[in-house]
Design a protein around this motif. Structure first.
Motif, PDB file in Angstrom:
ATOM      1  N   LYS A 104       0.841  -1.203   0.000  1.00 23.19           N
ATOM      2  CA  LYS A 104       0.000   0.000   0.000  1.00 23.19           C
ATOM      3  C   LYS A 104       0.875   1.252   0.000  1.00 23.19           C
ATOM      4  O   LYS A 104       1.769   1.401   0.822  1.00 23.19           O
ATOM      5  N   VAL A 105       0.588   2.142  -0.961  1.00 22.17           N
ATOM      6  CA  VAL A 105       1.297   3.419  -1.043  1.00 22.17           C
ATOM      7  C   VAL A 105       0.295   4.535  -0.791  1.00 22.17           C
ATOM      8  O   VAL A 105      -0.680   4.693  -1.541  1.00 22.17           O
ATOM      9  N   LEU A 106       0.510   5.289   0.270  1.00 22.69           N
ATOM     10  CA  LEU A 106      -0.414   6.359   0.641  1.00 22.69           C
ATOM     11  C   LEU A 106      -0.120   7.624  -0.163  1.00 22.69           C
ATOM     12  O   LEU A 106       1.045   7.987  -0.358  1.00 22.69           O
ATOM     13  N   PRO A 107      -1.172   8.304  -0.623  1.00 20.24           N
ATOM     14  CA  PRO A 107      -0.948   9.574  -1.325  1.00 20.24           C
ATOM     15  C   PRO A 107      -0.568  10.668  -0.332  1.00 20.24           C
ATOM     16  O   PRO A 107      -0.808  10.542   0.871  1.00 20.24           O
ATOM     17  N   ASP A 108       0.035  11.734  -0.834  1.00 20.74           N
ATOM     18  CA  ASP A 108       0.329  12.876   0.024  1.00 20.74           C
ATOM     19  C   ASP A 108      -0.975  13.568   0.421  1.00 20.74           C
ATOM     20  O   ASP A 108      -1.955  13.557  -0.336  1.00 20.74           O
ATOM     21  N   ILE A 109      -0.991  14.120   1.610  1.00 22.74           N
ATOM     22  CA  ILE A 109      -2.148  14.897   2.041  1.00 22.74           C
ATOM     23  C   ILE A 109      -1.955  16.310   1.510  1.00 22.74           C
ATOM     24  O   ILE A 109      -1.280  17.142   2.130  1.00 22.74           O
ATOM     25  N   ASP A 110      -2.512  16.546   0.312  1.00 28.83           N
ATOM     26  CA  ASP A 110      -2.295  17.825  -0.365  1.00 28.83           C
ATOM     27  C   ASP A 110      -3.532  18.205  -1.180  1.00 28.83           C
ATOM     28  O   ASP A 110      -4.605  17.590  -1.029  1.00 28.83           O
ATOM     29  N   ASP A 111      -3.385  19.184  -2.063  1.00 34.31           N
ATOM     30  CA  ASP A 111      -4.518  19.651  -2.866  1.00 34.31           C
ATOM     31  C   ASP A 111      -5.064  18.554  -3.773  1.00 34.31           C
ATOM     32  O   ASP A 111      -6.280  18.480  -4.022  1.00 34.31           O
ATOM     33  N   GLU A 112      -4.180  17.689  -4.278  1.00 38.83           N
ATOM     34  CA  GLU A 112      -4.629  16.619  -5.174  1.00 38.83           C
ATOM     35  C   GLU A 112      -5.538  15.635  -4.437  1.00 38.83           C
ATOM     36  O   GLU A 112      -6.527  15.158  -4.983  1.00 38.83           O
ATOM     37  N   LEU A 113      -5.184  15.320  -3.202  1.00 34.05           N
ATOM     38  CA  LEU A 113      -6.037  14.434  -2.401  1.00 34.05           C
ATOM     39  C   LEU A 113      -7.390  15.085  -2.169  1.00 34.05           C
ATOM     40  O   LEU A 113      -8.437  14.435  -2.259  1.00 34.05           O
ATOM     41  N   ALA A 114      -7.376  16.391  -1.879  1.00 40.25           N
ATOM     42  CA  ALA A 114      -8.633  17.121  -1.651  1.00 40.25           C
ATOM     43  C   ALA A 114      -9.547  17.017  -2.874  1.00 40.25           C
ATOM     44  O   ALA A 114     -10.765  16.831  -2.747  1.00 40.25           O
ATOM     45  N   LYS A 115      -8.972  17.125  -4.070  1.00 36.76           N
ATOM     46  CA  LYS A 115      -9.772  17.009  -5.298  1.00 36.76           C
ATOM     47  C   LYS A 115     -10.290  15.593  -5.484  1.00 36.76           C
ATOM     48  O   LYS A 115     -11.423  15.386  -5.919  1.00 36.76           O
ATOM     49  N   ASP A 116      -9.464  14.598  -5.159  1.00 36.89           N
ATOM     50  CA  ASP A 116      -9.860  13.201  -5.325  1.00 36.89           C
ATOM     51  C   ASP A 116     -11.033  12.824  -4.434  1.00 36.89           C
ATOM     52  O   ASP A 116     -11.817  11.929  -4.776  1.00 36.89           O
ATOM     53  N   VAL A 117     -11.155  13.491  -3.286  1.00 38.63           N
ATOM     54  CA  VAL A 117     -12.267  13.196  -2.381  1.00 38.63           C
ATOM     55  C   VAL A 117     -13.615  13.450  -3.067  1.00 38.63           C
ATOM     56  O   VAL A 117     -14.631  12.845  -2.736  1.00 38.63           O
ATOM     57  N   ASN A 118     -13.612  14.363  -4.044  1.00 39.03           N
ATOM     58  CA  ASN A 118     -14.779  14.580  -4.915  1.00 39.03           C
ATOM     59  C   ASN A 118     -16.003  15.084  -4.148  1.00 39.03           C
ATOM     60  O   ASN A 118     -17.102  14.560  -4.281  1.00 39.03           O
ATOM     61  N   ILE A 119     -15.799  16.133  -3.347  1.00 36.50           N
ATOM     62  CA  ILE A 119     -16.897  16.795  -2.648  1.00 36.50           C
ATOM     63  C   ILE A 119     -17.095  18.167  -3.285  1.00 36.50           C
ATOM     64  O   ILE A 119     -16.127  18.893  -3.518  1.00 36.50           O
ATOM     65  N   ASP A 120     -18.330  18.523  -3.581  1.00 38.64           N
ATOM     66  CA  ASP A 120     -18.614  19.805  -4.224  1.00 38.64           C
ATOM     67  C   ASP A 120     -18.003  20.959  -3.436  1.00 38.64           C
ATOM     68  O   ASP A 120     -18.181  21.061  -2.214  1.00 38.64           O
ATOM     69  N   GLY A 121     -17.298  21.823  -4.153  1.00 34.40           N
ATOM     70  CA  GLY A 121     -16.720  23.003  -3.524  1.00 34.40           C
ATOM     71  C   GLY A 121     -15.364  22.791  -2.899  1.00 34.40           C
ATOM     72  O   GLY A 121     -14.730  23.744  -2.436  1.00 34.40           O
ATOM     73  N   ILE A 122     -14.880  21.529  -2.869  1.00 38.25           N
ATOM     74  CA  ILE A 122     -13.575  21.237  -2.270  1.00 38.25           C
ATOM     75  C   ILE A 122     -12.533  21.136  -3.379  1.00 38.25           C
ATOM     76  O   ILE A 122     -12.562  20.207  -4.193  1.00 38.25           O
ATOM     77  N   GLU A 123     -11.621  22.103  -3.417  1.00 34.74           N
ATOM     78  CA  GLU A 123     -10.592  22.128  -4.456  1.00 34.74           C
ATOM     79  C   GLU A 123      -9.173  22.106  -3.884  1.00 34.74           C
ATOM     80  O   GLU A 123      -8.231  21.755  -4.584  1.00 34.74           O
ATOM     81  N   THR A 124      -9.018  22.498  -2.634  1.00 41.17           N
ATOM     82  CA  THR A 124      -7.680  22.570  -2.035  1.00 41.17           C
ATOM     83  C   THR A 124      -7.678  21.857  -0.685  1.00 41.17           C
ATOM     84  O   THR A 124      -8.739  21.547  -0.112  1.00 41.17           O
ATOM     85  N   LEU A 125      -6.478  21.615  -0.179  1.00 43.31           N
ATOM     86  CA  LEU A 125      -6.346  20.990   1.141  1.00 43.31           C
ATOM     87  C   LEU A 125      -6.954  21.880   2.213  1.00 43.31           C
ATOM     88  O   LEU A 125      -7.587  21.390   3.152  1.00 43.31           O
TER      89      LEU A 125
END
Length: 282
Positions: free
Chosen positions: A244-265
């Motif tokens: 298992k390779v964990l992603p960085d907790i950053d803006d890209e992760l925030a976008k991947d969460v796919n919640i309306d209005g969430i674009e950045t960490l």
């Protein structure tokens, strides 16, 4: 994606999800592209082999497994939000139907219980200040991080705690195979506690291609009366090891969460803080 939400007993919500053909096919294409990056085929640089050859090498089962992971990561948050579910614990996902054309899953999530109010009118209550700590926010972000972790094929080494081992297994009691004790190409996360106590620990240290007999004792409260408290032997073969390779907790992760209005960490941290605060106030 079509969903049907049902309320179960003991503060549980169940959502039955059927993904559209387009969603499911796109997920399979992305899964194949992802798997291709780690496939080595003679005559081609790693990640540059034709997709047809890659597909033949990795096999249908691996593609469907990876595609399931891809589509669930993309849709996970939306499934809960669209059905107004605020889980108070880790939701569980069960695969109901899995083919090249169809993916149906059931998501089961623990929710806060309904409370019947007693006499409350006329009472004066001092409203306390709700505090959300940095540690609580970090814990929730770590949950998101874990949800979007990638499983990378381990080219060398042995099974370690936290790895996912793709195994064949068959269980025997007194030398006779028992019903429900056999599976092929089963993905087992070591340390998840999803198997009989003692099983996962004995897979640790195995190599790809290695076969081994694992001795276990079924729990006294095991669901099958014939196996409860009984000793058994499982013949196990390891086909593949994934780490298992964990992603960085950053803006890209925030976008991947796919919640309306969430674009950045920062957006995700604010959203997470409000979610925690709302739970504490209810």
């Amino acid at each position: 994606m079509e969903t049907v939400c049902n309320k179960l007993e003991k503060c549980m919500m169940e959502v039955k999800v059927t993904f559209t053909t387009e969603e499911w096919k796109n997920a399979q294409e992305k899964a194949l592209e992802k798997l291709a990056k780690n496939v080595k085929i003679d005559g081609f640089r790693q990640g540059k082999a034709p997709m047809k050859m890659v597909k033949s090498r990795v096999g249908k089962a691996a593609i469907l497994e990876e595609a399931t992971d891809v589509v669930l990561k993309k849709s996970y948050a939306a499934i809960l939000l669209d059905n107004n579910i605020q889980p108070v614990g880790q939701p569980q996902v069960q695969i109901d139907e899995l083919t090249e054309d169809v993916l149906k899953v059931t998501v089961t999530a623990p929710v806060a219980p309904e409370v019947t109010l007693g006499q409350y009118k006329g009472l004066e209550v001092k409203k306390g200040t709700v505090k959300v700590t940095k540690k609580e926010i970090e814990a929730e972000l770590a949950n998101y991080q874990n949800q979007f972790a990638e499983l990378i094929i381990k080219e060398e080494g042995t099974v370690e705690n936290g790895d996912t081992a793709v195994i064949d297994f068959e269980g025997f009691k007194d030398g006779v195979a028992f019903e429900g004790g056999k599976a092929e190409n089963h993905s087992l996360e070591i340390g998840s506690g999803s198997f009989i106590p003692g099983f996962e620990e004995q897979v640790i240290g195995m190599k790809v291609g290695e076969e081994k007999e694992i001795n276990v004792t079924f729990p006294e409260e095991y669901q099958s009366a014939e196996l409860a408290g009984q000793e058994a032997v499982f013949k196990v073969k390891v086909h593949e090891i994934k780490t298992k390779v964990l992603p960085d907790i950053d803006d890209e992760l925030a976008k991947d969460v796919n919640i309306d209005g969430i674009e950045t960490l920062a957006d995700l941290e604010t959203y997470t803080k409000e979610q925690i605060k709302n739970k504490k106030q209810t």
